[in-house]
Design a protein around this motif. Structure first.
Motif, mmCIF file in Angstrom:
data_model
loop_
_atom_site.group_PDB
_atom_site.id
_atom_site.type_symbol
_atom_site.label_atom_id
_atom_site.label_comp_id
_atom_site.label_asym_id
_atom_site.label_seq_id
_atom_site.Cartn_x
_atom_site.Cartn_y
_atom_site.Cartn_z
ATOM 1 N N ASP A 65 0.746 -1.133 -0.106
ATOM 2 C CA ASP A 65 0.005 -0.156 0.028
ATOM 3 C C ASP A 65 0.846 1.353 -0.057
ATOM 4 N N ALA A 66 0.271 2.344 -0.352
ATOM 5 C CA ALA A 66 0.792 3.556 -0.211
ATOM 6 C C ALA A 66 1.318 4.133 0.993
ATOM 7 N N GLY A 67 2.332 4.207 1.367
ATOM 8 C CA GLY A 67 2.992 4.822 2.629
ATOM 9 C C GLY A 67 3.090 3.331 3.679
ATOM 10 N N GLU A 68 3.487 2.427 3.016
ATOM 11 C CA GLU A 68 3.505 1.095 4.022
ATOM 12 C C GLU A 68 5.153 0.493 3.404
ATOM 13 N N VAL A 69 5.324 -0.214 4.621
ATOM 14 C CA VAL A 69 6.886 -0.865 4.500
ATOM 15 C C VAL A 69 6.578 -2.358 4.648
ATOM 16 N N VAL A 70 6.694 -3.278 3.369
ATOM 17 C CA VAL A 70 6.256 -4.659 3.367
ATOM 18 C C VAL A 70 7.592 -5.409 3.327
ATOM 19 N N GLY A 71 7.723 -6.332 4.185
ATOM 20 C CA GLY A 71 9.026 -7.211 4.216
ATOM 21 C C GLY A 71 8.803 -8.390 3.357
ATOM 22 N N ASP A 116 5.243 -3.122 8.151
ATOM 23 C CA ASP A 116 3.994 -2.963 8.658
ATOM 24 C C ASP A 116 3.477 -4.580 8.448
ATOM 25 N N ARG A 117 3.840 -5.057 7.432
ATOM 26 C CA ARG A 117 3.548 -6.573 6.982
ATOM 27 C C ARG A 117 4.645 -7.286 6.443
#
Length: 263
Positions: free
Chosen positions: A27-33, A211-212
């Motif tokens: 998502d916009a503004g999200e950090v996903v690993g 975040d996820r």
């Protein structure tokens, strides 16, 4: 809002499936690993999303289909990546390295752009200031620490109207303090609006800033969720975090010890 989405992404090298029906979104503004052992297909996934290897499936950025487009067209659409080896130009200054991403003209005009108009654009200055690089803008990458060189690579990826960026093992070779500082920069990127997909073996970094998290094994997603959910997943704890899967058995990650995904 879903910004970057890969659906059913499959990569085959001859008889080997490097990625199998991988679906994830950022998502916009999200950090996903995206984590997994060496050989799990993480870099192959980045190559497929950014157009450097052929793949089946769909890739969309802000609802625009990118699959089928060449890498440079995906970059101009706002999709950027970093490289494990850094790939900075040693004979250019930090400012000129960042300006490479902002230059939109023909290749024959690249040098004049780097030494003139493009090197002075607000987009380049914004990227330099975001990462605290304005004070080393006129130095060459070889004069900087490894940690600072990694940051230059990310700043370059952010220049040029980037909407989503894929960071491929950006903390490799960094010590604990440098990794923590780098994590702050990753969160700052997301706070400014772009989506970030972070691939790294440093579990402290991944679990602190994401975040996820998605977990890849043999080219397929085997787990997804918040850092807490992924860390508590028995299969993930056993395979990647070196922790016992029995209920109630604390993992080293839960205890806060530095963790790396085993090779």
């Amino acid at each position: 809002m879903t910004l970057l989405e890969a659906t059913g992404l499959t990569v085959r090298y001859g008889g080997v499936l490097a990625n199998t029906d991988v679906t994830l979104h950022v998502d916009a503004g999200e950090v996903v690993g995206l984590i997994g052992p060496n050989g799990a297909g993480k870099t192959t996934f980045v190559d497929a999303v950014t157009g450097f290897t052929a793949a089946r499936g769909t890739v969309t950025l802000d609802r625009r289909r990118l699959d089928g487009l060449p890498p440079h067209a995906r970059r101009r659409a706002g999709l950027a990546r970093t490289w494990q080896a850094g790939e900075l130009f040693g004979d250019l200054t930090v400012r000129q390295n960042v300006a490479v991403a902002a230059a939109r003209g023909p290749l024959r005009n690249l040098w004049s752009d780097l030494t003139g108009r493009a090197a002075r654009t607000g987009d380049v200055d914004t990227a330099l200031e975001m990462f605290g690089l304005q004070f080393v803008a006129d130095r060459r990458p070889g004069e900087l620490s490894l940690g600072r060189q990694k940051i230059v690579g990310v700043a370059r990826a952010l220049a040029g109207g980037t909407r989503a960026v894929l960071l491929d093992e950006p903390a490799a070779g960094l010590d604990t303090d440098e990794s923590a500082e780098f994590g702050g920069h990753v969160r700052a990127i997301a706070a400014a609006g772009p989506g970030v997909l972070l691939i790294d073996h440093d579990m402290n970094l991944v679990f602190d800033v994401c975040d996820r998290v998605y977990v890849l094994d043999y080219g397929a997603v085997i787990a997804a969720g918040t850092p807490h959910e992924v860390r508590a997943d028995p299969a993930v704890r056993t395979a990647y975090l070196g922790a016992p899967a029995e209920a109630g058995a604390p993992s080293e990650a839960d205890a806060g010890a530095p963790q790396e995904v085993p090779s």
